[in-house]
Design a protein around this motif. Sequence first.
Motif, PDB file in Angstrom:
ATOM      1  N   UNK A 116       0.807  -1.222   0.000  1.00  0.00           N
ATOM      2  CA  UNK A 116       0.000   0.000   0.000  1.00  0.00           C
ATOM      3  C   UNK A 116       0.838   1.268   0.000  1.00  0.00           C
ATOM      4  N   UNK A 117       2.145   1.128  -0.201  1.00  0.00           N
ATOM      5  CA  UNK A 117       3.027   2.289  -0.113  1.00  0.00           C
ATOM      6  C   UNK A 117       2.640   3.347  -1.140  1.00  0.00           C
ATOM      7  N   UNK A 118       2.382   4.551  -0.665  1.00  0.00           N
ATOM      8  CA  UNK A 118       2.148   5.724  -1.526  1.00  0.00           C
ATOM      9  C   UNK A 118       0.896   5.596  -2.388  1.00  0.00           C
ATOM     10  N   UNK A 119       0.004   4.653  -2.044  1.00  0.00           N
ATOM     11  CA  UNK A 119      -1.209   4.505  -2.836  1.00  0.00           C
ATOM     12  C   UNK A 119      -2.367   5.316  -2.272  1.00  0.00           C
ATOM     13  N   UNK A 120      -2.176   5.905  -1.119  1.00  0.00           N
ATOM     14  CA  UNK A 120      -3.231   6.679  -0.485  1.00  0.00           C
ATOM     15  C   UNK A 120      -2.672   7.998   0.047  1.00  0.00           C
ATOM     16  N   UNK A 121      -3.572   8.942   0.239  1.00  0.00           N
ATOM     17  CA  UNK A 121      -3.318  10.034   1.165  1.00  0.00           C
ATOM     18  C   UNK A 121      -3.864   9.573   2.508  1.00  0.00           C
ATOM     19  N   UNK A 122      -3.025   9.608   3.538  1.00  0.00           N
ATOM     20  CA  UNK A 122      -3.417   9.092   4.849  1.00  0.00           C
ATOM     21  C   UNK A 122      -3.543  10.235   5.847  1.00  0.00           C
ATOM     22  N   UNK A 123      -4.613  10.217   6.631  1.00  0.00           N
ATOM     23  CA  UNK A 123      -4.873  11.238   7.641  1.00  0.00           C
ATOM     24  C   UNK A 123      -5.119  10.551   8.968  1.00  0.00           C
ATOM     25  N   UNK A 124      -4.364  10.882  10.019  1.00  0.00           N
ATOM     26  CA  UNK A 124      -4.564  10.235  11.321  1.00  0.00           C
ATOM     27  C   UNK A 124      -5.956  10.519  11.887  1.00  0.00           C
ATOM     28  N   UNK A 125      -6.443   9.572  12.655  1.00  0.00           N
ATOM     29  CA  UNK A 125      -7.692   9.743  13.401  1.00  0.00           C
ATOM     30  C   UNK A 125      -7.351   9.768  14.885  1.00  0.00           C
ATOM     31  N   UNK A 126      -7.659  10.885  15.536  1.00  0.00           N
ATOM     32  CA  UNK A 126      -7.383  11.063  16.960  1.00  0.00           C
ATOM     33  C   UNK A 126      -8.692  11.464  17.632  1.00  0.00           C
ATOM     34  N   UNK A 127      -9.044  10.732  18.687  1.00  0.00           N
ATOM     35  CA  UNK A 127     -10.310  10.987  19.400  1.00  0.00           C
ATOM     36  C   UNK A 127     -11.486  10.993  18.433  1.00  0.00           C
ATOM     37  N   UNK A 128     -11.472  10.023  17.522  1.00  0.00           N
ATOM     38  CA  UNK A 128     -12.557   9.806  16.562  1.00  0.00           C
ATOM     39  C   UNK A 128     -12.732  10.955  15.567  1.00  0.00           C
ATOM     40  N   UNK A 129     -11.703  11.777  15.410  1.00  0.00           N
ATOM     41  CA  UNK A 129     -11.746  12.885  14.463  1.00  0.00           C
ATOM     42  C   UNK A 129     -10.494  12.864  13.590  1.00  0.00           C
ATOM     43  N   UNK A 130     -10.641  13.365  12.362  1.00  0.00           N
ATOM     44  CA  UNK A 130      -9.471  13.528  11.507  1.00  0.00           C
ATOM     45  C   UNK A 130      -8.550  14.572  12.111  1.00  0.00           C
ATOM     46  N   UNK A 131      -7.255  14.257  12.173  1.00  0.00           N
ATOM     47  CA  UNK A 131      -6.289  15.143  12.833  1.00  0.00           C
ATOM     48  C   UNK A 131      -5.238  15.572  11.812  1.00  0.00           C
ATOM     49  N   UNK A 132      -5.136  16.869  11.606  1.00  0.00           N
ATOM     50  CA  UNK A 132      -4.194  17.392  10.622  1.00  0.00           C
ATOM     51  C   UNK A 132      -2.925  17.936  11.268  1.00  0.00           C
ATOM     52  N   UNK A 133      -2.892  18.083  12.605  1.00  0.00           N
ATOM     53  CA  UNK A 133      -1.688  18.425  13.325  1.00  0.00           C
ATOM     54  C   UNK A 133      -1.219  19.849  13.106  1.00  0.00           C
ATOM     55  N   UNK A 134      -0.095  20.181  13.732  1.00  0.00           N
ATOM     56  CA  UNK A 134       0.490  21.516  13.599  1.00  0.00           C
ATOM     57  C   UNK A 134       1.546  21.563  12.507  1.00  0.00           C
ATOM     58  N   UNK A 135       1.829  20.443  11.906  1.00  0.00           N
ATOM     59  CA  UNK A 135       2.783  20.395  10.803  1.00  0.00           C
ATOM     60  C   UNK A 135       2.621  19.085  10.074  1.00  0.00           C
ATOM     61  N   UNK A 136       2.904  19.062   8.785  1.00  0.00           N
ATOM     62  CA  UNK A 136       2.703  17.856   8.006  1.00  0.00           C
ATOM     63  C   UNK A 136       3.850  16.869   8.176  1.00  0.00           C
ATOM     64  N   UNK A 137       5.078  17.364   8.281  1.00  0.00           N
ATOM     65  CA  UNK A 137       6.245  16.502   8.214  1.00  0.00           C
ATOM     66  C   UNK A 137       7.022  16.479   9.530  1.00  0.00           C
ATOM     67  N   UNK A 138       7.157  15.295  10.095  1.00  0.00           N
ATOM     68  CA  UNK A 138       8.139  15.080  11.149  1.00  0.00           C
ATOM     69  C   UNK A 138       9.474  14.791  10.506  1.00  0.00           C
ATOM     70  N   UNK A 139       9.437  14.054   9.401  1.00  0.00           N
ATOM     71  CA  UNK A 139      10.600  13.715   8.576  1.00  0.00           C
ATOM     72  C   UNK A 139      11.716  13.081   9.390  1.00  0.00           C
ATOM     73  N   UNK A 140      11.500  11.817   9.750  1.00  0.00           N
ATOM     74  CA  UNK A 140      12.528  11.091  10.485  1.00  0.00           C
ATOM     75  C   UNK A 140      13.818  10.988   9.682  1.00  0.00           C
TER      76      UNK A 140
END
Length: 730
Positions: free
Chosen positions: A93-117
């Motif tokens: 499934x690598x790179x086949x989707x746009x993925x958005x985290x779900x936090x507390x049953x809601x879509x979470x977009x965060x304060x930044x897109x990239x942590x970039x390990x």
Amino acid sequence: MSQQQGERPRIGLTLSGGGAKGIAHIGLLMAIDSAGINVDYVSGTSMGAIVGGLYASGYNGKQIADMVRSMNWNRILTNRPGYDQLLLPYRENYHQYIEIPIVDKKLYFGTGLLESNELWLWLTNHFSSFNKDVNFAELPRPFRCVATRLDNGDVIILEEGNLVEAIRASMAIPSVFTPVVLGENVLIDGGLVRNFPVSEVIDMGADLVIGSSVTDQQLSSEDLSTPLELITQIAFYSEKRDYRKQLKATDIYVDYPIAEYHAGSFSSSDEILEIGIQRGKEMLPSLLRMKDSLDRLYGPEEFRHLKPVTLEKLHIQNIHVEDMDSTDYSDFLMRMDFRENREYTIEQITEKIRNSFASGIFRKINYSFHENPDSTVNLNLSFKRDYRTRARVGLGYNAETGLAIKLGLGRHSLLSLFSSSSIGVSIGENPHFYADQLLFLNKSKNLLAEASLKGGLTELNVFNKNLAATGLFRQANLRAELNLLKLINKDFLLGIGTRWENLTYKPEIQTTVRPKGKVKFLNSYAGLKWNNQDAPYNPHRGNKMDVELGWIYNQNSRFSVIDNDNDPEILDYPDQGYFTFRYYSAHYLPVRRHTFYYKMNWGLHFGNRHPFVNDFLVGGNDFVIRNQILFPGFRLNGISTSSAFMGQIGMRINFSSKFSLGAGPSFLWYDIIGSNIKAPEQPKRTIGGLNLTAGYESIIGPIEVTLMYNTINNRITTSFNFGYSMNFSN
């Protein structure tokens, strides 16, 4: 700072922020090195902090340029592990989707897109000696960088601490990179308040300042033409005022003709670098005049050839883990194979972290160290667990299967730390669904079980022996599967399994003889998979192989044949078992920046007594349906057969990292096995083909336009693909 009489002036270098445009700074560094000018102090913001930090650490301009040329920006600028770093079962499934985290049953977009390990690791490797608490004045060239305090917008001057964390904080562009927590401060990109920190090198002691800026100038009221330009102009009023103040303090100011590029133009990094090198050459006479003037006034000064201060290995006395559940601690360290009182090279530490990051359960794993009096170190590993549940969305169109949108959910660590669960549905002209569970069975993470349920409807054209579309039929497929897999290494696995399948065929437009009915059967098989490609789409190098040998048995079929002139005729074929063999391999060899490739695709049934039933469907340039044999010479299902071989060679010209043009001949041989029942009204058994494919890798998947030619009807057929396959059953 005023120098004493007869004392040679100290020289400061300031590099502005500007994202990808900051790569141009490197050309000036190369010119400074060529002129033999010793830089005494360095300051930078954002990308200027990265380039300036490298220069301050002892790297010269040429070495930094070589780093940029070898940089994999696609890997750096993502939260995901590299495709070739993942364990093989995770790559589907690598790179086949746009993925958005779900936090507390809601879509979470965060304060930044990239942590970039990967960015953390890249910085850690190149600043290995300063991945600890240090005073930046102790670097080979004293250094400072600038960040912005998130809560009140204050300028934060970073001059001590962990150099890697400081540089990462300086470049934490809001909504692009995640903020960095240093002590009690949450820090973001310094370019918001001081993008051109000339005052910092002056404060360190510089008497003469060389300033390099890639910052866009403020637009005049006449040039403001869009709402976005207006908003951006207003948002950066404060920084622009500071910029003008800093600019007045420079003695040599360098700008660059890069207006056509923007902060995100990393795919054009080579072009930006070359512009910077050319600009450096233009500045070289001015730099030489400066050098000659200082030498005449204060005497010749020998150029200091610095070497980067880097560590080759660390002797780890103790390991401290932050932000990990105690229940996961010992198990995970064992998987990483980190042990106390052992010596590791920096490369070994990095590779262990990359392998662990490829598990998909963390969004960041980085490290720092503390030196002990006996020259050993205490290693600090910092983990951030990834969001366990993610919503997935993908969009695609294929000429064979139509338009569809993929929706799904993925969750890790449901059954165990490294388990992976996912469900999905493809909504469109040919709907499909799937549910999949992957579970590692042992602590060494090399034995795993996979259970899946997949199914869907696919409508396909029927072709006559001249490859003209003469009908339409619909295939319904439902299958349940259980596999036991053994990972030999991350790129290679062996497996055994059994799948139950239920296939239903229904003619929609009946102009040629085709069956109507259904068949159920079991298929027990053994197989292997090998994949060391460097990318899922248009790899530049590597190999992919998928082999399966199975026994089809317990068949239960009921079919009738319908044509235009006769009533349905019930078919009574023996439901005897038979062997089946499937093979696909693709091999990619780099030819400078271009790629030579060759592919083979076998599909063989040995003794299949049912025409059309469970046949291999030949045609097409992309896998979009079960039992497909690729042949980029005509459309999918141009031929239906129980045995076929396809071979293809080609050359792909890579105009850029995104755009390519590939072409090559292919060969098809089918109805190879004489014991199979042959489908009627098929073309001759050997066919040649040619294809020409233009491809572009977009943010949501590849875009391909293919022209295909075959030796049956000597016609050119067009095929179009956008995104990844919407079919889960292939």
